[in-house]
Design a protein around this motif. Structure first.
Motif, short mmCIF file in Angstrom:
data_model
loop_
_atom_site.label_atom_id
_atom_site.label_comp_id
_atom_site.label_asym_id
_atom_site.label_seq_id
_atom_site.Cartn_x
_atom_site.Cartn_y
_atom_site.Cartn_z
N CYS A 4 0.87 -1.18 0.00
CA CYS A 4 0.00 0.00 0.00
C CYS A 4 0.91 1.23 0.00
CB CYS A 4 -0.90 -0.01 1.24
SG CYS A 4 0.02 0.22 2.77
N TYR A 8 2.58 -0.34 5.17
CA TYR A 8 2.30 -1.14 6.38
C TYR A 8 1.02 -1.95 6.34
CZ TYR A 8 6.22 0.99 8.79
OH TYR A 8 7.48 1.38 9.16
N CYS A 16 -0.63 0.90 9.37
CA CYS A 16 -1.13 1.38 8.07
C CYS A 16 -2.22 2.44 8.26
CB CYS A 16 -1.70 0.22 7.26
SG CYS A 16 -2.39 0.74 5.67
N THR A 17 -2.05 3.53 7.52
CA THR A 17 -3.01 4.63 7.64
C THR A 17 -3.82 4.80 6.35
OG1 THR A 17 -1.24 6.10 6.89
CG2 THR A 17 -1.60 5.94 9.28
N CYS A 18 -3.64 3.88 5.39
CA CYS A 18 -4.29 4.03 4.08
C CYS A 18 -5.77 3.65 4.11
CB CYS A 18 -3.58 3.17 3.04
SG CYS A 18 -1.82 3.48 2.96
ZN LIG Z 1 -0.86 1.70 4.17
#
Ligand SMILES: [Zn+2]
Length: 163
Positions: A4, A8, A16-18
């Protein structure tokens, strides 16, 4: 490649912040025809420090090399007298002759082909990789286990995490 934009996704750290949309757009940038040109794509998670320090015995490379050499030998005998050296570069005529699969494997391949929306090119690659897995297994015929393993190596065709 990263799974991503932040790198992460699926990491146990949960960093992961996506957004799903962001991941979807990111994965869609890689075109199908490009992916078709790779024999194998697999997902690997990040290695943790403890795992690097882990001294637990795994199969030594020398043992693995023995299996690889054996499979290579099977292939060099199979293609003796032709310009082909290994399963990866067989032509259409050789493909028909050497990629012999049993009925169960045929069924498995059919359902993978349909459920993954495989292209003709991906289909060829799966069968060639399965041929090599069968060679490593010292099996003349490609069996369902070999197909199953080869299909596992097409993780980006499945693009499961981008959906
Ligand atoms: Zn991510």
């Amino acid at each position: 490649m990263n799974p991503c934009p932040c790198g992460y996704f699926n990491d146990p750290s949960g960093k992961c912040t996506c957004t799903p949309q962001k991941i979807h757009n990111y994965l869609n940038k890689i075109s199908g025809p490009l992916l078709d040109r790779f024999d194998i794509h697999i997902e690997v998670s990040a290695v943790k420090f403890d795992e690097l320090r882990d001294k637990e015995q795994t199969e030594p490379s020398a043992e693995i090399k023995k299996r690889v050499d054996k499979a290579r030998k099977i292939q060099s005998e199979r293609y003796k007298g032709t310009s082909t050296s290994c399963n990866a570069n067989i032509n259409a005529e050789q493909f028909e002759k050497v990629c012999i699969i049993d009925d169960e494997a045929e069924q498995m391949l059919k359902s993978a082909f349909e459920s993954m929306g495989m292209t003709a090119r991906a289909y060829d690659r799966v069968l060639k990789v399965a041929r090599t897995i069968a060679d490593l297994d010292n099996s003349e015929v490609i069996k369902s286990d070999h197909i199953l393993e080869a299909v596992q190596y097409r993780s980006l065709d499945r693009k499961y995490w981008g959906k």
